[in-house]
Write an enzyme that holds these catalytic residues in place. Structure first.
Site: not given
Length: 694
Positions: A238, A445
């Site tokens: 990542d 979100e």
């Protein structure tokens, strides 16, 4: 070309490179090697629900909505459409010399993490809370993106390996502790399914899992992924996760030690800049040239499998005009129609476009483009909001009021709190029917660093709508007009007030750039809703019953282990038909024969769900577990008998040691249009059919 031939060519090519050239190819922005005819290549690209961040592309519903379709066949077609557009853009843009970020054919999708806690901000990127559903949907999207031929249409990437689902603001330093049982039963099956489906890449997570940083974990990358599962593709970190080894996780002391740990554990590609230190790590004796070579060979194997190393492929002929073509826009509309979940309907829906002379459309998400697309999205050439979809479909007058801001207490900076409420009430009073469009978007979100809640982490502090929207809901319902609430959100929201006071509740997720048209199709009955919840919708009070957000144990989490009563259960969703499962019989342990009838007056699609309960094993989940499903079409008054495959792993259990062992030998198989639980029965008015299996 197949992997064996691609690997042979990769080895020959890498053998001609200098040490410095090989090391440079382990960066996500790999430079060109002109003397060998190697073009620059940027590995970083996204296609979570259509090609993202690279200009124009067809925008499909967000991943959580795609999961709600319970339709592997359509999801694979959507993956194929996304990679076709990716090829079309790659062909056109590389011809113009553009090899920038987000322009390659290696897509860091799908996200198959388990949405274990409703507060997690990135949960809408996933396929929900169930390992079986996530595995099936993730594998389907992988097959769609990559195609089924020997040459990859695109390279998919299963992420984030493993055990990653919040909290977002802790992810760079957090240690997710998961028991062997929870690892095998919950957190790993979807990744294993993607590997079995031939996924070309796996991305490690930011966090540690059981003490090891995921991008440098022997247990995950060496023992499980390449060892037990036999994964042959490449592993990518990542972004800037390797830097976390020494800056946040404190498992190493220096950048070179971090690089060495990642490379030795099999992380081939660095999203970030840590691998600039790889030659220093070699000089310090922390890595070997053979390890650098092996990583480079794996990466070039992928590039050869894509047919982009000069040999060409059939995909080179895909024209730019494929982007946002009519067929893909039609697929997006179909997906949005099938993804929406009808949570309540007292008969208000579907609306009659001819007889509804005045419809009031109210709410901060009614005319919002941001609420259509979720996150990790491409750019559409046209957006159709919910308001615009209703305006296009209605025969009478459509009134509109924003009602409130998404989360601020006023819309205009100089206005007083609640500066749009009076207009909303006025519109409601003048309407025959109200469509109230509420919810969230990626600013409320999303991923860490999104401008979301007070902590800035991307996670939700609770399950409530923002305060201004709660007030708007109360004020509009108090007017007393027939009201349909449409929710645009990617996670569980406590809709108790809407469930009590509204005539209908429709969950549209983030339905894609043209989603307003699909929502209007459903509201006006052009098609029947047929989506099912891939997550449990809890009441806000249930947060006190769930384990702490940082607790990765599955006790009392998700429908499999939750002991309370949800607001809306996993697997639940109504239609405009009246579909009943009348009979189920088991065909050994391989499949079930299910008979369904549509006793209603409207045609519909419906999802038949199979759940299995181990009646005796102490290692089985608390509640019956999804083990099969099938979407089917039923005409009004129609009757069908279908055979649905049953997941053979459903007849096993996972013990405390993480071993998958045979179950008790006594099971009950349920067939229903939702879960075989009391709440689903009360909401739907229907009971599951069941059969005992021994």
């Amino acid at each position: 070309m197949d992997r064996a031939e691609a690997r042979r060519r990769a080895r020959e090519l890498v053998a001609r490179m200098t040490l410095e050239e090989k090391a440079g190819q382990l960066r996500y922005d790999a430079p060109a090697i002109p003397r060998l005819g190697v073009n620059a290549y940027n590995w970083w690209n996204e296609a979570l629900h259509g090609v993202a961040r690279a200009g124009t592309a067809t925008s499909f519903p967000q991943a959580i909505g795609l999961a709600a379709m319970f339709d592997e066949v359509l999801l694979e077609r959507l993956g194929g459409a996304a990679s076709a557009e990716g090829r079309a853009k790659y062909n056109a843009l590389t011809a113009e010399g553009d090899r920038d970020i987000y322009k390659g054919l290696t897509y860091w999708s799908p996200n198959v993490n388990i949405f274990r806690d409703p507060r997690w901000g990135r949960g809408h990127e996933t396929y929900g809370e169930d390992p079986f559903l996530t595995a099936r949907m993730g594998a389907a999207y992988v097959r769609g993106l990559q195609g089924r031929g020997e040459t990859l249409k695109a390279a998919a990437c299963a992420k984030h390996f493993a055990v990653h689902s919040g909290p977002e603001d802790l992810r760079h330093r957090f240690n997710a502790e998961a028991s062997p049982k929870d690892m095998e039963e919950t957190y790993l099956p979807a990744f294993a399914a993607c590997v079995e489906a031939g996924v070309e890449a796996v991305m490690g997570a930011y966090n540690r899992t059981n003490g090891e940083p995921c991008c440098g974990s022997r247990a995950l990358l060496v023992d499980k992924l390449r060892g037990e599962w036999g994964f042959e593709g490449h592993v990518v970190s990542d972004c800037w996760a390797i830097r976390d080894f020494h800056e946040s996780h404190m498992v190493t002391d220096t950048p070179t030690q971090s690089v060495a740990l990642a490379l030795k554990m099999g992380c081939d590609l660095n999203c970030g800049d840590s691998y600039r230190c790889i030659l220093r790590a070699l000089r310090e004796g922390l890595v070997t040239e053979e390890e650098i070579t092996a990583a480079a060979e794996r990466l070039f194997t992928t590039r050869f499998r894509l047919g982009i190393m000069g040999e060409g492929s059939e995909f080179d002929a895909i024209p730019y005009e494929t982007v946002e073509c009519e067929a893909h826009l039609s697929l997006a509309r179909e997906a949005a129609q099938k993804s929406c979940v009808l949570l309540k309907n007292d008969g208000l829906l579907p609306l009659d476009p001819a007889s509804a002379s005045v419809i009031g459309v109210i709410g901060p998400n009614a005319n919002s483009r941001a609420a259509l697309v979720g996150n990790y999205y491409g750019t559409a050439s046209r957006y159709i909001t919910i308001l615009e979809g209703i305006q296009d479909a209605a025969a009478g007058r459509v009134l509109y009021a924003e009602g409130c801001g998404l989360w601020r207490d006023r819309v205009e900076d100089l206005g007083q709190p609640g500066d749009r409420l009076a207009e909303a009430v006025a519109v409601a009073r003048r309407s025959e029917t109200v469509v109230l469009v509420l919810g969230l978007d990626e600013t409320l979100e999303g991923e860490e660093m999104d401008p979301s809640n007070a902590a800035g982490s991307g996670d939700k502090p609770d399950l409530l709508l923002p305060a201004p929207q709660r007030e708007l809901l109360s004020r509009v319902l108090a007017v007393g007009r027939p009201t349909a609430v449409v929710l645009l959100a990617g996670s569980a929201i406590d809709l108790s007030e809407a469930e009590e006071g509204a005539g209908a509740v429709l969950l549209a997720w983030y339905p894609g750039a043209g989603g307003g048209r699909a929502v209007a199709d459903l509201l006006f009955g052009r098609v029947s809703p047929s989506g099912k919840l891939p997550v449990t919708f809890y009441r806000n009070e249930a947060l006190s019953e769930l384990p702490a957000f940082t607790d990765y144990a599955m006790t009392n989490r998700t429908y499999r282990y939750y002991r309370g009563e949800p607001l809306y259960p996993f697997g639940y969703g109504l239609t405009y038909g009246d579909v009943v499962v009348t009979d189920v019989s088991a065909e050994g342990r391989r499949s079930a024969r299910v008979t369904v009838e549509n006793r209603g007056s409207r045609d519909t699609e419906e999802v038949v769900e199979l759940y299995l309960r181990d009646m005796l094993s102490p290692d089985a989940p608390v509640n019956p577990v999804l083990c099969g499903f099938q979407r089917l079409a039923l005409e009004a008054g129609g009757r069908r008998t279908v055979e649905i495959a049953v997941d053979p792993r459903a007849f096993t259990v996972v013990n405390a040691a993480g071993e998958r062992v045979p179950g008790s030998g006594s099971w009950t198989l349920y067939a229903h249009t939702g879960q075989p639980d009391a709440r689903t029965e009360r909401l739907s008015g229907k009971r599951a059919a069941s059969v005992r299996i021994k």
